[in-house]
Design an enzyme around this catalytic site. Structure first.
Site, PDB file in Angstrom:
ATOM      1  N   ASP A  26       6.304  -4.876  -6.291  1.00  0.00           N
ATOM      2  CA  ASP A  26       5.345  -5.399  -7.094  1.00  0.00           C
ATOM      3  C   ASP A  26       4.992  -4.545  -8.204  1.00  0.00           C
ATOM      4  O   ASP A  26       5.263  -3.353  -8.004  1.00  0.00           O
ATOM      5  CB  ASP A  26       3.883  -6.015  -6.422  1.00  0.00           C
ATOM      6  CG  ASP A  26       3.372  -4.767  -5.635  1.00  0.00           C
ATOM      7  OD1 ASP A  26       4.045  -3.966  -5.163  1.00  0.00           O
ATOM      8  OD2 ASP A  26       2.306  -4.654  -5.795  1.00  0.00           O
ATOM      9  N   GLU A  76       1.643  -3.927  -2.958  1.00  0.00           N
ATOM     10  CA  GLU A  76       1.008  -2.355  -2.823  1.00  0.00           C
ATOM     11  C   GLU A  76       0.194  -2.111  -4.211  1.00  0.00           C
ATOM     12  O   GLU A  76      -1.133  -1.661  -4.146  1.00  0.00           O
ATOM     13  CB  GLU A  76       2.267  -1.402  -3.329  1.00  0.00           C
ATOM     14  CG  GLU A  76       1.848   0.045  -3.054  1.00  0.00           C
ATOM     15  CD  GLU A  76       1.449   0.718  -4.290  1.00  0.00           C
ATOM     16  OE1 GLU A  76       0.769   1.845  -3.962  1.00  0.00           O
ATOM     17  OE2 GLU A  76       1.476   0.175  -5.119  1.00  0.00           O
TER      18      GLU A  76
END
Length: 506
Positions: free
Chosen positions: A133, A198
């Site tokens: 991400d 994350e």
């Protein structure tokens, strides 16, 4: 900016950088199996850059909780899983449930990838953690190129996620693929732990690691992260520690509605004035935290530790210029590094409820909330720090004799992390860096907080290594994020060399 470099340009760029002292390189190309792997990576580097372009093109933003972006995240995880299956890995998609939003709605989170390649009991098993991400990015925010179109300019690969963290994840994949393509046996067993949340706080990851500690992680010997940057633009580094973080809010309230300053100014304790006094009593002009007892548990500085700072390559002038800071609080390299890594720091982040828009609104806020955090270092206790902060703020507030109400809360408490640099994987990484880059690495800490390192180390009880690939000027989270082609390709060779060195030491 200069023109885009062609396929023959990277070697020319590398030569020019070497001649100017811009980067390190081994005195001679590696021999044997690593030499063959390195040549394969060089010959296929354009393919590796193209794959990174395909990964960067996916807007895998985990920060903005909207269905379209969650679909993009799932697409990113599927693409990565396909790449791992192509290597011959067995891949599990693990459902981690939904994210509860502040408005009460829920949104599905992307699955976590658990993948395995090899199970030879005679070989060490290495688990690579990475995230796919990214932070939000828009061209109009100041990007010189489309953030989701990987663009190469003068050997720099610009794009959101190029260095944080898609490039390093792919460098690991590239290293494995080179062994596979050459039909060479991997010297280590490899496991992948890849997540897609994350940047949003690794939601549900700790619970997954706890559930899998006696299954997926039971055979893991070493854990590797590559989610940091070098301290320098040219010299590789190994990271052996990060600071923790305690995030606080302090609210001062008179009432829920705001006041007119002409009607009420001068006859009441204004919440903003109280809050400014509270925040102003946290840290002095030299950066020293004013909270009593906050330094009590900080480890004393030893001569051995002091020498490690002296050995680190940091050009203060370059650091100041790249940071666009006129003057730092400290004048020497050693003092700056110690205050970034081994001492706590306190930063004030903002005030909620205050008027902060253009214009001249004459309002007295009825309720305001200050936000600040303390970066923690080893031996500091989160709960003790919380009590010290609350006690100090209550003391300041009592001195003001204010009729307002004050409330302090700790929103986040993350522990620092430190590794043992004498363990096998650090020794293997040092040797691999020497082989690929021709120099000893800087041994550095990271002043920020990377919770997953502490989670993995505490839960599965295995050593964690941080092996960064990106240069100091890569601009993770910022506009015009990039990874240098050289770092990406040489980083792929570094991971291959690391496999070989770790196998020798295990």
């Amino acid at each position: 900016m200069g023109p885009r470099l062609g396929s023959t340009a990277p070697s020319l760029l590398a030569l020019l950088l070497l001649l100017s002292g811009g980067m390190s390189a081994p005195s001679e190309p590696p021999a044997g199996l690593l030499g063959r792997v390195s040549r394969y990576i060089d010959l296929h580097q354009d393919e590796f850059v193209q794959t990174l372009k395909e990964w960067v093109a996916i807007e895998s933003d985990s920060i903005q909780p909207v269905p379209r972006l969650r679909q993009e995240l799932c697409r990113m995880m599927t693409l990565a899983a396909d790449a791992l299956r192509h290597l011959g890995a067995s891949v599990d998609f693990v459902d981690v449930g939904s994210q509860k939003l502040p408005d009460g709605q829920t949104l599905l989170m992307p699955p976590v990838i658990l993948a395995e390649l090899g199970n030879d009991p005679e070989k060490p098993t290495v688990c690579f953690y990475g995230h796919l991400d990214v932070q939000p990015a828009r061209r109009e925010d100041g990007w010189l190129t489309d953030p989701y179109t990987l663009t190469e300019v003068d050997g720099k690969l610009y794009g959101r996620g190029a260095t944080d963290n898609k490039g390093p994840v792919l460098a690991w994949v590239n290293a494995v693929s080179a062994f596979r393509a050459l039909e060479e046996d991997l010297p280590v067993n490899i496991k992948f732990l890849l997540e897609g949340m994350e940047e949003a706080g690794s939601l549900a990851l700790e619970e997954l690691v706890e559930r899998e500690k006696d299954r997926f992680f039971s055979s893991v010997d070493y854990v590797i992260l590559s989610d940091n940057l070098w301290l320098s633009q040219r010299k590789p580094a190994l990271v052996y520690g990060t600071r923790g973080n305690s995030y606080f809010t302090v609210e001062v309230k008179c009432r829920d509605q705001d006041f007119h300053s002409g009607t009420f100014g001068g006859v009441l304790n204004e919440p903003m004035a109280d809050l400014v006094a509270l925040l102003g009593g946290l840290v002095d002009a030299s950066g020293r935290i004013l909270i009593p007892g906050i330094y009590d548990r900080v480890a004393p500085l030893t001569e051995e530790e002091k020498r490690t700072y002296e050995a680190i390559d940091l050009d203060l002038e370059e650091y100041r210029n790249s940071s666009q800071v006129k003057k730092f609080l400290f004048d020497t390299k050693e003092e700056i590094l110690m205050h970034l890594w081994r001492y706590p720091s306190l930063s004030i982040h903002g005030i909620e409820g205050a008027f902060d828009e253009p214009g001249a609104k004459t309002v007295i806020p009825g309720r305001v909330t200050g936000k600040f955090s303390i970066r923690l270092v080893p031996h500091m206790d989160v709960s003790v720090v919380g009590k010290q902060v609350e006690r100090h703020l209550q003391y300041i507030f009592s001195k003001r004799n204010s009729s307002n109400q004050m409330a302090v809360s700790m929103a986040l408490g993350l522990l620092p992390w430190v590794a043992n640099i004498r363990e096998n994987q650090y020794l293997a990484a040092k040797r691999a860096i020497k082989t690929v880059f021709g120099t000893e690495p800087d041994m550095i800490r990271d002043g920020s907080t990377i919770p997953v390192a502490r989670i993995l180390q505490d839960v599965i009880q295995k050593s964690v290594l941080m092996l960064p690939l990106g240069a100091a000027d890569d601009g993770e989270h910022a506009q015009n994020e990039k990874i240098n082609r050289w770092n990406y390709i040489e980083g792929s060779k570094l991971f291959a060399a690391f496999f070989l060195e770790l196998a020798k030491l295990h």
